[in-house]
Design a protein around this motif. Structure first.
Motif, PDB file in Angstrom:
ATOM      1  N   ASP A 158       0.829  -1.204   0.000  1.00 13.11           N
ATOM      2  CA  ASP A 158       0.000   0.000   0.000  1.00 13.11           C
ATOM      3  C   ASP A 158       0.866   1.259   0.000  1.00 13.11           C
ATOM      4  O   ASP A 158       2.094   1.190  -0.168  1.00 13.11           O
ATOM      5  N   VAL A 159       0.219   2.396   0.210  1.00 15.02           N
ATOM      6  CA  VAL A 159       0.918   3.681   0.154  1.00 15.02           C
ATOM      7  C   VAL A 159       1.978   3.776   1.246  1.00 15.02           C
ATOM      8  O   VAL A 159       3.012   4.426   1.057  1.00 15.02           O
ATOM      9  N   GLY A 160       1.756   3.139   2.377  1.00 13.57           N
ATOM     10  CA  GLY A 160       2.778   3.126   3.418  1.00 13.57           C
ATOM     11  C   GLY A 160       4.047   2.441   2.940  1.00 13.57           C
ATOM     12  O   GLY A 160       5.172   2.900   3.227  1.00 13.57           O
ATOM     13  N   LEU A 162       4.954   2.274  -0.147  1.00 17.92           N
ATOM     14  CA  LEU A 162       5.515   3.159  -1.166  1.00 17.92           C
ATOM     15  C   LEU A 162       6.373   4.246  -0.514  1.00 17.92           C
ATOM     16  O   LEU A 162       7.474   4.546  -0.981  1.00 17.92           O
ATOM     17  N   ARG A 163       5.885   4.807   0.570  1.00 18.44           N
ATOM     18  CA  ARG A 163       6.663   5.841   1.256  1.00 18.44           C
ATOM     19  C   ARG A 163       7.942   5.259   1.866  1.00 18.44           C
ATOM     20  O   ARG A 163       8.989   5.918   1.897  1.00 18.44           O
ATOM     21  N   GLN A 164       7.874   4.017   2.338  1.00 21.97           N
ATOM     22  CA  GLN A 164       9.094   3.374   2.830  1.00 21.97           C
ATOM     23  C   GLN A 164      10.100   3.211   1.694  1.00 21.97           C
ATOM     24  O   GLN A 164      11.303   3.419   1.868  1.00 21.97           O
ATOM     25  N   MET A 165       9.605   2.841   0.507  1.00 17.75           N
ATOM     26  CA  MET A 165      10.481   2.688  -0.653  1.00 17.75           C
ATOM     27  C   MET A 165      11.175   4.007  -0.982  1.00 17.75           C
ATOM     28  O   MET A 165      12.383   4.050  -1.240  1.00 17.75           O
ATOM     29  N   VAL A 166      10.401   5.100  -0.963  1.00 15.87           N
ATOM     30  CA  VAL A 166      10.978   6.412  -1.236  1.00 15.87           C
ATOM     31  C   VAL A 166      12.059   6.747  -0.203  1.00 15.87           C
ATOM     32  O   VAL A 166      13.141   7.213  -0.545  1.00 15.87           O
ATOM     33  N   GLU A 167      11.768   6.493   1.059  1.00 10.60           N
ATOM     34  CA  GLU A 167      12.726   6.785   2.127  1.00 10.60           C
ATOM     35  C   GLU A 167      14.020   6.008   1.935  1.00 10.60           C
ATOM     36  O   GLU A 167      15.117   6.543   2.106  1.00 10.60           O
ATOM     37  N   LEU A 168      13.898   4.756   1.547  1.00  8.06           N
ATOM     38  CA  LEU A 168      15.090   3.924   1.336  1.00  8.06           C
ATOM     39  C   LEU A 168      15.902   4.411   0.139  1.00  8.06           C
ATOM     40  O   LEU A 168      17.135   4.461   0.193  1.00  8.06           O
ATOM     41  N   VAL A 169      15.222   4.756  -0.952  1.00 12.98           N
ATOM     42  CA  VAL A 169      15.926   5.214  -2.150  1.00 12.98           C
ATOM     43  C   VAL A 169      16.629   6.548  -1.889  1.00 12.98           C
ATOM     44  O   VAL A 169      17.804   6.726  -2.218  1.00 12.98           O
ATOM     45  N   ALA A 207      12.744  11.395  -8.393  1.00 12.88           N
ATOM     46  CA  ALA A 207      12.105  10.169  -8.883  1.00 12.88           C
ATOM     47  C   ALA A 207      10.596  10.370  -8.963  1.00 12.88           C
ATOM     48  O   ALA A 207      10.054  11.367  -8.474  1.00 12.88           O
ATOM     49  N   GLU A 208       9.936   9.398  -9.594  1.00 11.66           N
ATOM     50  CA  GLU A 208       8.483   9.323  -9.590  1.00 11.66           C
ATOM     51  C   GLU A 208       8.106   7.889  -9.255  1.00 11.66           C
ATOM     52  O   GLU A 208       8.853   6.952  -9.576  1.00 11.66           O
ATOM     53  N   CYS A 209       6.956   7.715  -8.608  1.00 12.40           N
ATOM     54  CA  CYS A 209       6.605   6.380  -8.142  1.00 12.40           C
ATOM     55  C   CYS A 209       5.095   6.240  -7.982  1.00 12.40           C
ATOM     56  O   CYS A 209       4.341   7.200  -8.171  1.00 12.40           O
ATOM     57  N   GLY A 210       4.653   5.039  -7.627  1.00 16.63           N
ATOM     58  CA  GLY A 210       3.246   4.774  -7.413  1.00 16.63           C
ATOM     59  C   GLY A 210       3.032   3.292  -7.170  1.00 16.63           C
ATOM     60  O   GLY A 210       3.985   2.496  -7.191  1.00 16.63           O
ATOM     61  N   LEU A 211       1.800   2.921  -6.931  1.00 24.83           N
ATOM     62  CA  LEU A 211       1.439   1.512  -6.828  1.00 24.83           C
ATOM     63  C   LEU A 211       1.237   0.958  -8.235  1.00 24.83           C
ATOM     64  O   LEU A 211       0.637   1.621  -9.086  1.00 24.83           O
ATOM     65  N   THR A 228       0.569  -7.843  -6.305  1.00 29.02           N
ATOM     66  CA  THR A 228       0.569  -6.432  -5.939  1.00 29.02           C
ATOM     67  C   THR A 228       1.977  -5.886  -6.123  1.00 29.02           C
ATOM     68  O   THR A 228       2.943  -6.638  -6.113  1.00 29.02           O
ATOM     69  N   GLY A 229       2.090  -4.575  -6.322  1.00 32.60           N
ATOM     70  CA  GLY A 229       3.429  -4.071  -6.614  1.00 32.60           C
ATOM     71  C   GLY A 229       3.631  -2.593  -6.329  1.00 32.60           C
ATOM     72  O   GLY A 229       2.676  -1.812  -6.252  1.00 32.60           O
ATOM     73  N   LEU A 230       4.895  -2.227  -6.172  1.00 35.61           N
ATOM     74  CA  LEU A 230       5.345  -0.843  -6.069  1.00 35.61           C
ATOM     75  C   LEU A 230       6.178  -0.539  -7.305  1.00 35.61           C
ATOM     76  O   LEU A 230       6.897  -1.410  -7.805  1.00 35.61           O
ATOM     77  N   ALA A 231       6.111   0.692  -7.804  1.00 28.41           N
ATOM     78  CA  ALA A 231       6.869   1.073  -9.003  1.00 28.41           C
ATOM     79  C   ALA A 231       7.542   2.415  -8.756  1.00 28.41           C
ATOM     80  O   ALA A 231       6.898   3.369  -8.312  1.00 28.41           O
ATOM     81  N   LEU A 232       8.842   2.476  -9.045  1.00 25.14           N
ATOM     82  CA  LEU A 232       9.586   3.735  -8.913  1.00 25.14           C
ATOM     83  C   LEU A 232      10.553   3.859 -10.082  1.00 25.14           C
ATOM     84  O   LEU A 232      11.250   2.897 -10.427  1.00 25.14           O
TER      85      LEU A 232
END
Length: 381
Positions: A158-160, A162-169, A207-211, A228-232
Motif C-alpha cells: 500500500d501507500v505506506g 511506497l513511502r518506505q520505498m521512497v525513504e530507502l531510495v 524520482a516518480e513512483c506509485g502503486l 501487488t506491486g510498487l513502481a519507482l
C-alpha cells in the motif's frame, strides 16, 4: 501513419553508445550508486533481486500501449520519440522493459507460487530533450518494481510501503537529505507521486513512483487480485550529479583522465575545468513552427565528436514573416512559411581551451546544418 524514422546512421550511433550503468563497459560511479540503492531495498525487504538489462530497441506496444498510454498522447510524437520502424523504437524510458519482465514472471508459473521480488531495469533511454548542463537526449534511468503475491507478505502493498520505498531510495542516493512528495499521474500506476529532494540549490526532482496499476499486471498475465506491486523510476544521471555535486551532465561521459578518475566512486566532485563559456549567437532561417528539441538534435548531429564542447543551446527569439520589416525579410530571403530564429550556442570544453577561431568553426558547422535560408553569413569564410 508511419512516423518519421531514424536514419540507419543515427540508429547505429544510438545503439553503439555506452551504457554507463552496465559493468560490461567498465566500472563507473553510476553502477556504484545503483548498487547502493538495490542493497538498501533488498536489505530492508528481504526480497529476491532480479536485475534485467534489456536491449534499447523495444516494441511501441511495450513502450506505450501496454503501460496504458493513450493513442493520442503527445509523448508518442516523433518530435519526442525515436522510431526505428513503424512498430519498433528506441525506448523513451526504462519502464518499457516492465511489460516483458512481467510476462516472463507470469510464464514462469509464479501465479501458483508465492513471490517477493525486486525487478531492477537500468539502462539508456533515447528521447529529444533540452540541451543544457542538466539534460541530455540519452539519459540513464532505472525502473524499480517490487512485485509480491499477497500470501508472501500477508497483505497487499500500500501507500505506506511506497513511502518506505521512497525513504530507502533517497537515503541511499543522498544520505540524510530532506525529501517531499507531490501527486503525479502515470498511466501505469495508481496513487502516483513525484519525489523531490532538498539541495543547496533548492528542491530538485529525484524520482516518480506509485502503486503498480492492475491493468499492467493483468495485461502481462498476472492476477491483480493476487499480485501487488510498487513502481519507482529514477534518473541515474541526475541522482549521481546530486550525490557527487557534479554541475554539468557532460562530465559523466568524459574520458579526460582528471575527470574520468573521479567517476569511479561516489566521493565529492573536485572541479577540473575553469574555462569561461564562449557564446555564439546565430540568426537563422528555419521552417515554422520552431521546435527547440528538433533544433537541438540537429545541433548535436552537426557537431559530431565536438558535441562534448557544447554546454547549452537556447532559442532566444523566434520572429515570423509578418512580424519582420520588409528589409529584413529581403535580407534573409525569408518565405512566408519560415521564421527568423536567434539561436545561442554556449561552448565550454570540460578540459583544455577553446580558441575564437575554433569556436567560429563550430558555429559555422551548426549554421550550415540548421539554416534554411538562401543567404548565408559565415564566421570563418
Amino acid at each position: 501513419m508511419t512516423p518519421p524514422l531514424l536514419s540507419p546512421h543515427d540508429l547505429a550511433v544510438a545503439l553503439e553508445l555506452r551504457d554507463l550503468s552496465d559493468p560490461v563497459g567498465g566500472p563507473h560511479a553510476v553502477q556504484a550508486l545503483l548498487d547502493d540503492v538495490l542493497a538498501a531495498l533488498t536489505g530492508a525487504w528481504g526480497c529476491s533481486l532480479d536485475v534485467q538489462r534489456r536491449r534499447p530497441l523495444v516494441s511501441v506496444e511495450d513502450n506505450y500501449d501496454r503501460l496504458g498510454y493513450a493513442a493520442a498522447d503527445t509523448t508518442r510524437d516523433a518530435r519526442y520519440s525515436r522510431y526505428a520502424a513503424e512498430t519498433v523504437m528506441l525506448r523513451s524510458h526504462t519502464t518499457a522493459g516492465v511489460p516483458p519482465a512481467l510476462r516472463a514472471l507470469a510464464r514462469a508459473g509464479n501465479a501458483g507460487t508465492e513471490v517477493d521480488v525486486l525487478l531492477a531495469l537500468p539502462g539508456l533511454c533515447h528521447r529529444r530533450d533540452a540541451i543544457d548542463r542538466l539534460h541530455v537526449g540519452t539519459p540513464h534511468q532505472v525502473d524499480l518494481w517490487r512485485l509480491t503475491t499477497v500470501g508472501s507478505v500477508g497483505r497487499r502493498l500500500d501507500v505506506g510501503d511506497l513511502r518506505q520505498m521512497v525513504e530507502l531510495v533517497v537515503g541511499a542516493v543522498l544520505p540524510g537529505a530532506r525529501w517531499r512528495t507531490s501527486p503525479a499521474r502515470h498511466p501505469y500506476t495508481t496513487a502516483g507521486l513525484q519525489v523531490d529532494v532538498c539541495t543547496a540549490a533548492g528542491w530538485v526532482e529525484l524520482a516518480e513512483c506509485g502503486l503498480a496499476a492492475g491493468h499492467v499486471l493483468a495485461g502481462a498475465g498476472l492476477d491483480p487480485d493476487r499480485c501487488t506491486g510498487l513502481a519507482l523510476g529514477m534518473g541515474l544521471d541526475r541522482a549521481l550529479m546530486l550525490r557527487k555535486g557534479i554541475p554539468d551532465i557532460r562530465v559523466l561521459r568524459s574520458t579526460e583522465p582528471r575527470i574520468a578518475e573521479q567517476l569511479l566512486d561516489l566521493r565529492p566532485w573536485r572541479p577540473v575545468s575553469s574555462q569561461p563559456p564562449v557564446r555564439r549567437d546565430l540568426s537563422i532561417v528555419t521552417d515554422a513552427p520552431v521546435d527547440a528539441e528538433l533544433l537541438g538534435d540537429a545541433v548535436r548531429s552537426s557537431l559530431g565528436p565536438a558535441v562534448e564542447d557544447l554546454e547549452a543551446v537556447t532559442v532566444l527569439s523566434s520572429t515570423g514573416y509578418t512580424d519582420l520589416p520588409d528589409t529584413a525579410r529581403r535580407r534573409l530571403g525569408l518565405r512566408r512559411d519560415q521564421v527568423n530564429v536567434l539561436l545561442r550556442l554556449v561552448l565550454r570544453p570540460l578540459a583544455g581551451t577553446l580558441t575564437d577561431r575554433r569556436a567560429n568553426e563550430l558555429r559555422d558547422q551548426v549554421y550550415a546544418a540548421v539554416h534554411r535560408g538562401p543567404h548565408r553569413e559565415w564566421a570563418t569564410r
